[in-house]
Design a protein around this motif. Structure first.
Motif, PDB file in Angstrom:
ATOM      1  N   LYS A   1       0.292   8.005   7.921  1.00 40.34           N
ATOM      2  CA  LYS A   1       1.223   8.323   9.003  1.00 40.34           C
ATOM      3  C   LYS A   1       1.584   7.074   9.809  1.00 40.34           C
ATOM      4  CE  LYS A   1      -0.954  11.816  11.011  1.00 40.34           C
ATOM      5  NZ  LYS A   1      -1.196  12.957  11.940  1.00 40.34           N
ATOM      6  N   ASN A   2       0.586   6.246  10.044  1.00 42.59           N
ATOM      7  CA  ASN A   2       0.818   5.010  10.792  1.00 42.59           C
ATOM      8  C   ASN A   2       1.774   4.091  10.041  1.00 42.59           C
ATOM      9  OD1 ASN A   2       0.559   3.070  12.787  1.00 42.59           O
ATOM     10  ND2 ASN A   2      -1.520   2.484  12.246  1.00 42.59           N
ATOM     11  N   LEU A   3       1.523   3.901   8.739  1.00 46.14           N
ATOM     12  CA  LEU A   3       2.380   3.029   7.933  1.00 46.14           C
ATOM     13  C   LEU A   3       3.787   3.603   7.800  1.00 46.14           C
ATOM     14  CD1 LEU A   3      -0.068   1.891   5.110  1.00 46.14           C
ATOM     15  CD2 LEU A   3       0.728   0.580   7.086  1.00 46.14           C
ATOM     16  N   ALA A   4       3.895   4.920   7.684  1.00 40.51           N
ATOM     17  CA  ALA A   4       5.218   5.541   7.598  1.00 40.51           C
ATOM     18  C   ALA A   4       6.021   5.257   8.859  1.00 40.51           C
ATOM     19  CB  ALA A   4       5.077   7.047   7.380  1.00 40.51           C
ATOM     20  N   ARG A   5       5.372   5.307  10.005  1.00 46.28           N
ATOM     21  CA  ARG A   5       6.057   4.980  11.256  1.00 46.28           C
ATOM     22  C   ARG A   5       6.463   3.512  11.285  1.00 46.28           C
ATOM     23  NH1 ARG A   5       2.540   7.315  16.218  1.00 46.28           N
ATOM     24  NH2 ARG A   5       4.198   6.226  17.365  1.00 46.28           N
ATOM     25  N   MET A   6       5.567   2.641  10.847  1.00 46.49           N
ATOM     26  CA  MET A   6       5.845   1.209  10.863  1.00 46.49           C
ATOM     27  C   MET A   6       6.996   0.848   9.933  1.00 46.49           C
ATOM     28  SD  MET A   6       1.926  -0.221  10.832  1.00 46.49           S
ATOM     29  CE  MET A   6       2.427  -1.951  10.732  1.00 46.49           C
TER      30      MET A   6
ATOM     31  N   ASP B   1       9.892   8.766   6.354  1.00 45.68           N
ATOM     32  CA  ASP B   1       9.526  10.124   6.747  1.00 45.68           C
ATOM     33  C   ASP B   1       8.054  10.390   6.460  1.00 45.68           C
ATOM     34  OD1 ASP B   1      12.081  10.682   7.614  1.00 45.68           O
ATOM     35  OD2 ASP B   1      12.720  11.465   5.650  1.00 45.68           O
ATOM     36  N   HIS B   2       7.590   9.885   5.303  1.00 48.67           N
ATOM     37  CA  HIS B   2       6.204  10.030   4.926  1.00 48.67           C
ATOM     38  C   HIS B   2       5.932   9.102   3.750  1.00 48.67           C
ATOM     39  CE1 HIS B   2       8.338  12.695   2.150  1.00 48.67           C
ATOM     40  NE2 HIS B   2       7.328  12.549   1.326  1.00 48.67           N
ATOM     41  N   ILE B   3       4.670   8.977   3.402  1.00 50.37           N
ATOM     42  CA  ILE B   3       4.267   8.157   2.265  1.00 50.37           C
ATOM     43  C   ILE B   3       3.707   9.088   1.194  1.00 50.37           C
ATOM     44  CG2 ILE B   3       2.630   6.420   1.444  1.00 50.37           C
ATOM     45  CD1 ILE B   3       2.865   5.047   4.146  1.00 50.37           C
ATOM     46  N   GLU B   4       4.247   8.975   0.002  1.00 47.43           N
ATOM     47  CA  GLU B   4       3.786   9.802  -1.109  1.00 47.43           C
ATOM     48  C   GLU B   4       2.758   9.058  -1.918  1.00 47.43           C
ATOM     49  OE1 GLU B   4       7.001  11.190  -3.451  1.00 47.43           O
ATOM     50  OE2 GLU B   4       7.971  12.314  -1.834  1.00 47.43           O
ATOM     51  N   ARG B   5       1.731   9.762  -2.320  1.00 50.31           N
ATOM     52  CA  ARG B   5       0.688   9.182  -3.171  1.00 50.31           C
ATOM     53  C   ARG B   5       0.811   9.730  -4.580  1.00 50.31           C
ATOM     54  NH1 ARG B   5      -0.169   4.855  -1.034  1.00 50.31           N
ATOM     55  NH2 ARG B   5      -0.823   4.869   1.119  1.00 50.31           N
TER      56      ARG B   5
ATOM     57  N   ALA C   1      -5.092  -2.862   4.059  1.00 52.35           N
ATOM     58  CA  ALA C   1      -4.293  -1.995   4.923  1.00 52.35           C
ATOM     59  C   ALA C   1      -5.154  -1.339   5.998  1.00 52.35           C
ATOM     60  CB  ALA C   1      -3.592  -0.920   4.087  1.00 52.35           C
ATOM     61  N   GLN C   2      -6.424  -1.069   5.680  1.00 52.50           N
ATOM     62  CA  GLN C   2      -7.329  -0.511   6.689  1.00 52.50           C
ATOM     63  C   GLN C   2      -7.663  -1.549   7.763  1.00 52.50           C
ATOM     64  OE1 GLN C   2     -10.228   0.657   3.762  1.00 52.50           O
ATOM     65  NE2 GLN C   2      -9.768   2.839   3.982  1.00 52.50           N
ATOM     66  N   LEU C   3      -7.660  -2.814   7.349  1.00 51.50           N
ATOM     67  CA  LEU C   3      -7.882  -3.886   8.323  1.00 51.50           C
ATOM     68  C   LEU C   3      -6.631  -4.147   9.148  1.00 51.50           C
ATOM     69  CD1 LEU C   3      -9.850  -6.397   6.051  1.00 51.50           C
ATOM     70  CD2 LEU C   3     -10.783  -4.943   7.854  1.00 51.50           C
ATOM     71  N   GLU C   4      -5.505  -4.205   8.468  1.00 54.02           N
ATOM     72  CA  GLU C   4      -4.207  -4.490   9.091  1.00 54.02           C
ATOM     73  C   GLU C   4      -3.196  -3.480   8.559  1.00 54.02           C
ATOM     74  OE1 GLU C   4      -2.979  -7.468  10.857  1.00 54.02           O
ATOM     75  OE2 GLU C   4      -0.854  -7.055  10.566  1.00 54.02           O
ATOM     76  N   PRO C   5      -2.870  -2.407   9.298  1.00 54.47           N
ATOM     77  CA  PRO C   5      -2.833  -2.378  10.755  1.00 54.47           C
ATOM     78  C   PRO C   5      -4.023  -1.750  11.479  1.00 54.47           C
ATOM     79  CG  PRO C   5      -1.596  -0.527   9.911  1.00 54.47           C
ATOM     80  CD  PRO C   5      -2.081  -1.294   8.704  1.00 54.47           C
ATOM     81  N   THR C   6      -4.838  -0.882  10.842  1.00 52.59           N
ATOM     82  CA  THR C   6      -5.712  -0.017  11.634  1.00 52.59           C
ATOM     83  C   THR C   6      -6.648  -0.777  12.568  1.00 52.59           C
ATOM     84  OG1 THR C   6      -5.650   1.656   9.880  1.00 52.59           O
ATOM     85  CG2 THR C   6      -7.376   1.858  11.527  1.00 52.59           C
ATOM     86  N   LEU C   7      -7.463  -1.661  12.013  1.00 56.92           N
ATOM     87  CA  LEU C   7      -8.460  -2.326  12.849  1.00 56.92           C
ATOM     88  C   LEU C   7      -7.835  -3.277  13.860  1.00 56.92           C
ATOM     89  CD1 LEU C   7     -11.425  -2.923  13.532  1.00 56.92           C
ATOM     90  CD2 LEU C   7     -11.387  -4.683  11.742  1.00 56.92           C
TER      91      LEU C   7
ATOM     92  N   TYR D   1       0.821  -1.203   0.000  1.00 63.08           N
ATOM     93  CA  TYR D   1       0.000   0.000   0.000  1.00 63.08           C
ATOM     94  C   TYR D   1       0.862   1.263   0.000  1.00 63.08           C
ATOM     95  CZ  TYR D   1      -3.429   3.496   1.386  1.00 63.08           C
ATOM     96  OH  TYR D   1      -4.224   4.611   1.419  1.00 63.08           O
ATOM     97  N   ALA D   2       2.026   1.181   0.629  1.00 59.15           N
ATOM     98  CA  ALA D   2       2.917   2.341   0.697  1.00 59.15           C
ATOM     99  C   ALA D   2       3.690   2.557  -0.600  1.00 59.15           C
ATOM    100  CB  ALA D   2       3.890   2.181   1.860  1.00 59.15           C
ATOM    101  N   GLY D   3       3.559   1.643  -1.548  1.00 63.51           N
ATOM    102  CA  GLY D   3       4.231   1.796  -2.837  1.00 63.51           C
ATOM    103  C   GLY D   3       5.715   1.486  -2.808  1.00 63.51           C
TER     104      GLY D   3
END
Length: 296
Positions: free
Chosen positions: A283-288, A292-296, A194-200, A111-113
């Motif tokens: 932001k959560n995935l960038a930390r994981m 620094d950040h995830i670009e779309r 990705a919304q399920l894992e990690p968020t949920l 998902y983060a590309g």
């Protein structure tokens, strides 16, 4: 899945495929490989670390070099940590045959590309649900298998970037093999996974699990309650809380509802549902992934 794709999946379940496992000697790689050993699929096991190589050999499996394994594989299972997926896919995806499937076991990097893609290689992701707390277990082995993939049945979530039912069927057959025993395979998009894992399940459910343990330790160490008593009441009430909260099995008492409100006011932030926003997921995935950040 449609009736056509369901039929295709049923046919695929009887087929044998060529499967390459990258990272076969790691924690997840060993689980995947142990299950593949029980199938009729042709499997090649790839491992770079000396310790992982030894674990693979000790399990009675033959090691294959990566280039040989991916060259003719129908599906390549990347059972490597998220932080390694970028360089590993950069090396191996260009060596895969046209029409093959690159399957990762977690959606974060996809998902983060961060993965290397090819127009003629299909990206897929799959993740185990783990045995449900509501699963009707039949044996001591099922009770002992809290992770899944050994004895206790579980569902799995999968995503594939292809509209070809035959390719989805290969993914499903592989998922059913590596996470066996599997009840259902639920197909979603990579973003939804990705919304399920990690968020949920990690941001919410796993956090709550760790919070329960912290509360238990505080009860024992600070309040002085005997450990056996504290564990007994927490373990039992956790089951009741989940059964009532998730399924409505038994209504919470009026007094319990008041205590729950106090807990929510004391522990939960008013804006906590922001974690389901796209920017918060990034932001959560960038930390994981230590970005620094995830670009779309």
């Amino acid at each position: 899945m449609t009736d056509t794709s369901t039929s295709t999946a049923a046919e695929a379940a009887t087929e044998s495929y060529k499967i390459a496992v990258i990272g076969a000697g790691g924690k997840m790689g060993m689980r995947v490989s142990n299950n593949l050993d029980k199938t009729a699929h042709t499997a090649w096991y790839v491992e770079n670390s000396p310790a992982g190589q030894q674990r693979t050999i000790d399990a009675g499996r033959e090691l294959t070099d990566a280039a040989t394994a991916v060259a003719d594989a129908d599906i390549v299972v990347f059972a490597v940590p998220d932080l390694a997926l970028g360089p590993v896919t950069a090396d191996l995806v260009p060596q895969m045959k046209s029409g093959a499937i690159a399957l990762t076991l977690d959606p974060a990097a996809a998902y983060a590309g961060l993965l290397t893609d090819r127009d003629d290689v299909i990206r897929a992701v799959a993740h185990p649900c783990h045995p449900s707390i509501f699963l009707q277990r039949q044996s001591p082995e099922e009770w002992a298998d809290t992770f899944g993939g050994i004895a206790a049945p579980q569902d799995a979530i999968a995503a594939i970037e292809s509209d070809d039912p035959a390719k989805a069927a290969i993914v499903e057959a592989t998922v059913r093999a590596i996470y066996a025993p599997v009840i259902d395979v639920h197909f979603v998009t990579i973003k939804q996974l990705a919304q399920l894992e990690p968020t949920l399940v990690e941001t919410v459910a796993c956090m709550i699990g760790a919070l329960l343990n912290e509360a238990l330790e505080e009860t024992i160490n600070t309040m002085g309650v005997p450990e056996a008593a504290a564990r007994s009441i927490l373990y039992g009430h956790t089951q009741v809380a989940l059964a009532n909260g998730l399924r409505g099995d038994n209504p919470f008492s009026d007094a319990c509802l008041i205590a729950m409100d106090y807990g929510r006011e004391s522990i939960i932030k008013d804006d906590w549902k922001k974690i389901f926003r796209d920017d918060e997921l990034d932001k959560n995935l960038a930390r994981m992934l230590h970005l620094d950040h995830i670009e779309r």
